[in-house]
Motif scaffolding. Structure first.
Motif, PDB file in Angstrom:
ATOM      1  N   MET A   1       0.834  -1.185   0.000  1.00  0.00           N
ATOM      2  CA  MET A   1       0.000   0.000   0.000  1.00  0.00           C
ATOM      3  C   MET A   1       0.875   1.244   0.000  1.00  0.00           C
ATOM      4  SD  MET A   1      -3.175  -0.517   2.513  1.00  0.00           S
ATOM      5  CE  MET A   1      -3.477  -2.133   3.153  1.00  0.00           C
ATOM      6  N   GLU A   2       0.350   2.291  -0.596  1.00  0.00           N
ATOM      7  CA  GLU A   2       1.087   3.552  -0.578  1.00  0.00           C
ATOM      8  C   GLU A   2       0.147   4.692  -0.194  1.00  0.00           C
ATOM      9  OE1 GLU A   2       1.839   5.838  -4.709  1.00  0.00           O
ATOM     10  OE2 GLU A   2       2.155   3.686  -4.804  1.00  0.00           O
ATOM     11  N   LEU A   3       0.719   5.700   0.443  1.00  0.00           N
ATOM     12  CA  LEU A   3      -0.058   6.844   0.889  1.00  0.00           C
ATOM     13  C   LEU A   3      -0.324   7.763  -0.291  1.00  0.00           C
ATOM     14  CD1 LEU A   3      -1.236   8.206   3.459  1.00  0.00           C
ATOM     15  CD2 LEU A   3       0.860   9.546   3.530  1.00  0.00           C
ATOM     16  N   SER A   4      -1.565   8.154  -0.441  1.00  0.00           N
ATOM     17  CA  SER A   4      -1.947   9.098  -1.478  1.00  0.00           C
ATOM     18  C   SER A   4      -2.686  10.252  -0.809  1.00  0.00           C
ATOM     19  CB  SER A   4      -2.834   8.393  -2.506  1.00  0.00           C
ATOM     20  OG  SER A   4      -2.940   9.193  -3.663  1.00  0.00           O
TER      21      SER A   4
ATOM     22  N   GLU B   1      -8.092  12.079   7.436  1.00  0.00           N
ATOM     23  CA  GLU B   1      -8.529  10.999   6.547  1.00  0.00           C
ATOM     24  C   GLU B   1      -9.164  11.515   5.253  1.00  0.00           C
ATOM     25  OE1 GLU B   1      -9.273  11.234   9.773  1.00  0.00           O
ATOM     26  OE2 GLU B   1      -8.434   9.450  10.700  1.00  0.00           O
TER      27      GLU B   1
ATOM     28  N   TYR C   1      -4.936   9.039   2.361  1.00  0.00           N
ATOM     29  CA  TYR C   1      -5.530   7.712   2.342  1.00  0.00           C
ATOM     30  C   TYR C   1      -4.545   6.700   1.753  1.00  0.00           C
ATOM     31  CZ  TYR C   1      -6.326   8.878  -2.554  1.00  0.00           C
ATOM     32  OH  TYR C   1      -6.152   9.245  -3.865  1.00  0.00           O
ATOM     33  N   LEU C   2      -4.771   5.432   2.071  1.00  0.00           N
ATOM     34  CA  LEU C   2      -3.941   4.358   1.521  1.00  0.00           C
ATOM     35  C   LEU C   2      -4.515   3.896   0.210  1.00  0.00           C
ATOM     36  CD1 LEU C   2      -3.176   2.292   4.733  1.00  0.00           C
ATOM     37  CD2 LEU C   2      -1.620   3.798   3.491  1.00  0.00           C
ATOM     38  N   LYS C   3      -3.650   3.770  -0.768  1.00  0.00           N
ATOM     39  CA  LYS C   3      -4.064   3.353  -2.122  1.00  0.00           C
ATOM     40  C   LYS C   3      -3.715   1.909  -2.333  1.00  0.00           C
ATOM     41  CE  LYS C   3      -2.169   5.287  -5.980  1.00  0.00           C
ATOM     42  NZ  LYS C   3      -1.949   6.285  -6.982  1.00  0.00           N
TER      43      LYS C   3
END
Length: 65
Positions: free
Chosen positions: A1-4, A59, A63-65
């Motif tokens: 997962m990556e932060l977007s 939030e 968010y996590l992508k």
């Protein structure tokens, strides 16, 4: 997962430039730019400050992508 994030959208909604937001939260314009472009993950404190200035929750911006 990556932060977007949707920081650019929220910032534009409030008619703030990157420099305006940077000044409000106490960082450089470059920091805001790198956060918006996903190259820098902000600290919890910075994320909370950004959310507070934009009057949204963390939030809603990050968010996590």
């Amino acid at each position: 997962m990556e932060l977007s994030n949707t920081l650019k959208i929220h910032r534009a909604t409030h008619n703030l430039t990157q420099a305006d937001l940077a000044m409000e939260v106490g960082v450089s314009r470059k920091t805001i730019n790198t956060v918006e472009n996903g190259k820098f993950i902000p600290s919890t404190v910075l994320a909370l400050k950004i959310a507070s200035v934009l009057n949204v929750t963390v939030e809603e911006i990050f968010y996590l992508k």
